[in-house]
Design a protein around this motif. Structure first.
Motif: not given
Length: 238
Positions: A46-52, A91-101, A112-121
């Motif tokens: 459901m996250l466009p482009g992530l699996v590819p 199951d899969v665990i994905v790590g997203i580079v954090g922004l902010g504090d 929030g989930g991956v899209e919130e953590a992604r913040q448009g990147r």
């Protein structure tokens, strides 16, 4: 597919596990933290482009021929369907580079989930790494899991591997597992062996000539021994 056929996870939680934040070691030009998110193939799709994107990263890793036992033969592409069957079997665990504090401590829950953590990147910018968690054996031994870690080339040498490894000790027990076995940790992957030992894993045995791996200098292939590495998890409160 394992030597036992399809291996089914029987103790998975009914709902996704909470997203968490994990501190990175302070160093120049490295983010302060990662956020970790629990996915299945259905939720990742459901996250466009992530699996590819993850498929391309994993296929590149197999092509290098130094860490995973799978082999891509000339003229035989490693398809996304093959990747999904192998990597997203449970199951899969994905790590997203954090922004902010940064969080106050490892494992702090985040909203929030991956899209919130992604913040448009783009995925290339924000995915720090990923790992699967699935049973290492079937049925009566399915309480022992296995994991496979992948750090995209652009995100290496930033300490993200050790952050993901620590988070594995958090997520795997909460996914219903009592212990972990890594079947093939090649002995020439010294950094990985040291990292797992530092986290309390023990060498359960040595398999001689376990992998026919490509040499780092590109001069051909060589047979490499592999450690079997084990750890029993601490009991956690769900």
């Amino acid at each position: 597919m394992s030597a036992y056929g399809a291996v089914i996870s029987r103790n998975r939680p009914a709902a996704p596990l909470a997203s968490t934040a994990w501190l990175c070691k302070p160093r120049a030009s490295v983010p302060t933290h990662l956020t970790l998110h629990h996915l299945t193939l259905a939720s990742a799709s459901m996250l466009p482009g992530l699996v590819p994107y993850l498929h391309r990263c994993f296929a590149d890793e197999l092509e290098r021929g130094a860490t995973y036992p799978q082999e891509i033969l000339p003229g035989e592409p490693y398809t996304q369907a093959q990747f999904e069957t192998y990597y997203f079997a449970a199951d899969v665990i994905v790590g997203i580079v954090g922004l902010g504090d940064a969080p106050d401590s490892d494992g702090a829950a985040v909203q929030g989930g991956v899209e919130e953590a992604r913040q448009g990147r783009g995925w290339e910018e924000c995915v720090a790494g990923v790992y699967y968690v699935k049973p290492n054996y079937p049925g009566r031994s399915s309480h022992i899991c296995n994991a496979g870690f992948l750090i995209p080339l652009a995100q290496r040498a930033k300490g993200f591997g050790s952050v993901l490894a620590k988070s594995y000790l958090h997520y795997a027990p909460r996914l219903g597992y009592e212990a972990s076995v890594f079947n093939l940790v090649y002995v020439n992957n010294i950094a990985s062996v040291r990292m797992w030992e530092s986290l309390g894993f023990t060498k359960a045995g040595l398999i001689p000539r376990a992998g026919r791996l490509k040499k780092a200098d590109g001069s051909g292939e060589e047979y490499v021994d592999a450690w079997v590495i084990y750890k029993q998890f601490e009991t956690v409160q769900q």
